[in-house]
Design an enzyme around this catalytic site. Structure first.
Site, mmCIF file in Angstrom:
data_model
loop_
_atom_site.group_PDB
_atom_site.id
_atom_site.type_symbol
_atom_site.label_atom_id
_atom_site.label_comp_id
_atom_site.label_asym_id
_atom_site.label_seq_id
_atom_site.Cartn_x
_atom_site.Cartn_y
_atom_site.Cartn_z
ATOM 1 C CE LYS A 98 2.805 -6.540 5.214
ATOM 2 N NZ LYS A 98 2.736 -5.119 5.514
HETATM 3 C C1 PLP Z 1 2.235 -4.218 4.559
HETATM 4 C C2 PLP Z 1 1.751 -2.918 5.035
HETATM 5 C C3 PLP Z 1 0.784 -2.208 4.331
HETATM 6 C C4 PLP Z 1 0.226 -2.671 3.015
HETATM 7 O O1 PLP Z 1 -0.400 -3.913 3.095
HETATM 8 P P1 PLP Z 1 -0.981 -4.621 1.802
HETATM 9 O O2 PLP Z 1 -0.591 -6.040 1.867
HETATM 10 O O3 PLP Z 1 -0.427 -3.887 0.650
HETATM 11 O O4 PLP Z 1 -2.439 -4.484 1.874
HETATM 12 C C5 PLP Z 1 0.326 -1.031 4.871
HETATM 13 N N1 PLP Z 1 0.805 -0.558 6.037
HETATM 14 C C6 PLP Z 1 1.745 -1.207 6.737
HETATM 15 C C7 PLP Z 1 2.242 -0.623 8.002
HETATM 16 C C8 PLP Z 1 2.235 -2.415 6.272
HETATM 17 O O5 PLP Z 1 3.164 -3.072 6.971
#
Ligand code: PLP
Length: 469
Positions: free
Chosen positions: A115
């Site tokens: 993120k």
């Molecule tokens: C946020 C997150 C996901 C899922 O991301 P999406 O927005 O649902 O595609 C998967 N793995 C980790 C470690 C995350 O932080």
């Protein structure tokens, strides 16, 4: 260059430019904003990107989405600053794990999950645009774990922003919680909601749906309904593909997903002309997406806690962006489908569209036992420790891959130390936190526990935001 225009997936909201779309969350008609068309990257554009440093490539990929909203030189400087403190020079390095398959490490930002790749930039874009306009913003967001800490790191101490992040009380890992609650900046508010992630997300959606509240608080979004996040995530697909031979050979990606945010960015890259062969989705037991690709029916089930909590989601908000394309960019049809989905908890897609969707995506699911097995197997064959989310993607990729001659890139979405219990259970090795987080367990925490009710949360935000009109 002219301005890129953004339209709502439900066809009933004003057209916005990039700056406005950055500061807006959900569209007024309940839809999500998408670019009016997919800008194209030619084979020549892609060849010219080979070997560019990540921030320079990033600025090129994102440029058409920004249009005239931000000056070229300012934008390049913001992008460079966003990635300057990442703890790997390559920003998103590829690491080979088997014949013709790679991990793309997306955990070199401040909160050690993918993120950061979008939110570090989004935080700087907020600052830039709000300062220029002399405005303030109240960010509200829901997190199943990783979004919250990444958003808080992106917005902490920013003069023009207050941030309220809801997480499901006692349903995030201790590392995830502490990364949020140990940020004591006065503009940061951690709300622990007595409910699930979907309850948190519903509250956020309802706050955006309440026009007087939204306007008086000047609400902004940092969850993946914000277009700018998707835009910034397109970059690493392009970066990986050109370094593995695009445009002259196609590449496939395996993506662990719950909210359809990350994999939607891969889809966007493909629409822009990146030669992506397969986009492979990995679900945990909360497998609404995988069931959709198996049956053509999207149906909400209960949320089961798993070892990959950032995917413990049953409503994949970003899927609406894909549905809009699947319905030929018909806003009325998308709105009708989403209304049915809200009402019935289920949505059926015609056979013809379903088969179109299956031509673009493959999907597999892994339960917790298989996830642990995958972490152990990768450790044994490569010596690498991978986190449970990454493991779901790696195995989905191996199972769904059609052509071993096509390079396969699995997105490593979090550092293994973010989920140390699962990694230790699978391998016997407890991964240490990177140096900048080494004292996390000694830091003071601050959070507020609230019930899963819209009024309670709105009241709290009204009382604590500095941005209220
Ligand atoms: C946020 C997150 C996901 C899922 O991301 P999406 O927005 O649902 O595609 C998967 N793995 C980790 C470690 C995350 O932080």
């Amino acid at each position: 260059m002219g301005a890129m225009e953004y339209i709502s997936t439900r066809g009933g909201a004003p057209v916005l430019d990039f700056e406005e779309v950055l500061l807006t969350g959900l569209a007024e008609d309940g839809g999500l904003y998408v670019p009016a068309y997919w800008p194209k990257l030619s084979a020549r554009d892609l060849r010219e990107m080979r070997g560019l440093p990540y921030p320079d490539l990033a600025a090129r990929v994102m440029r058409p989405f920004i249009g005239d909203s931000i000056e070229e030189a300012d934008f390049v400087a913001l992008v460079r600053r966003a990635y300057a403190d990442f703890d790997h020079d390559a920003v998103a390095p590829l690491k080979q794990i088997s014949e013709n398959s790679w991990l793309m490490e997306l955990f070199h930002g401040p909160t050690i999950a993918f993120k950061d790749y979008a939110l570090q930039l989004v935080g700087l874009l907020f600052d830039h645009v709000l300062t220029k306009r002399g405005e303030r913003l109240t960010i509200v967001g829901a997190t199943s774990g990783d979004t919250g800490s990444a958003a808080i790191e992106a917005c902490r101490d920013r003069a023009a922003v207050d941030i309220f992040i809801m997480h499901p009380h006692r349903r995030t890992s201790e590392v995830q919680r502490r990364q949020m609650t140990s940020v004591l900046s006065p503009n940061v508010h951690n709300l622990a909601i007595e409910g699930t992630f979907d309850d948190c997300q519903d509250i956020v959606k309802s706050m955006f749906g309440d026009a007087p509240f939204r306007d008086s608080m000047r609400l902004g979004a940092v969850n993946s309904i914000n277009w700018a996040r998707v835009m910034a995530q397109i970059v690493y697909y392009v970066h990986a593909a050109v370094s593995l031979g695009a445009p002259d050979r196609p590449v496939s990606f395996a993506v662990p997903t719950g909210n359809f945010g990350n994999v939607f960015a891969g889809y966007a890259a493909k629409q822009m002309g990146l030669p992506i062969d397969q986009l492979i989705i990995g679900s945990n037991s909360n497998d609404i997406l995988t069931r959709f690709f198996e049956t053509g029916r999207m149906e909400i089930g209960g949320v089961t806690p798993t070892l990959s909590p950032s995917m413990d989601i049953q409503v994949s908000s970003n899927f609406e962006r894909y549905l809009f394309d699947l319905y030929g960019r018909d806003g009325d049809a998308t709105a009708a489908a989403m209304t049915d989905f809200r009402r019935d908890g289920a949505l059926d897609v015609e056979a013809e569209r379903w088969s179109l969707a299956c031509g673009t995506f493959d999907a597999r699911r892994l339960d917790d036992a298989a996830t642990l097995g995958a972490i152990a197997a990768v450790h044994q064959s490569t010596g690498e420790l991978i986190d449970p989310h990454t493991a779901v993607g790696v195995i989905a990729g191996m199972e769904a891959r059609r052509d071993p001659a096509t390079p396969l890139v699995s997105l490593a979405c979090a550092h293994p130390a973010k989920f140390p219990d699962a990694v230790e259970q699978a391998t016997g090795v407890r991964p240490p936190l990177p140096a900048h987080l080494a004292d996390l367990f000694e830091r003071e925490e601050r959070l507020h526990v609230l019930g899963a009710g819209l009024q309670v949360v709105q009241q709290y935000v009204r009382e604590h935001a500095r941005s209220a009109a």
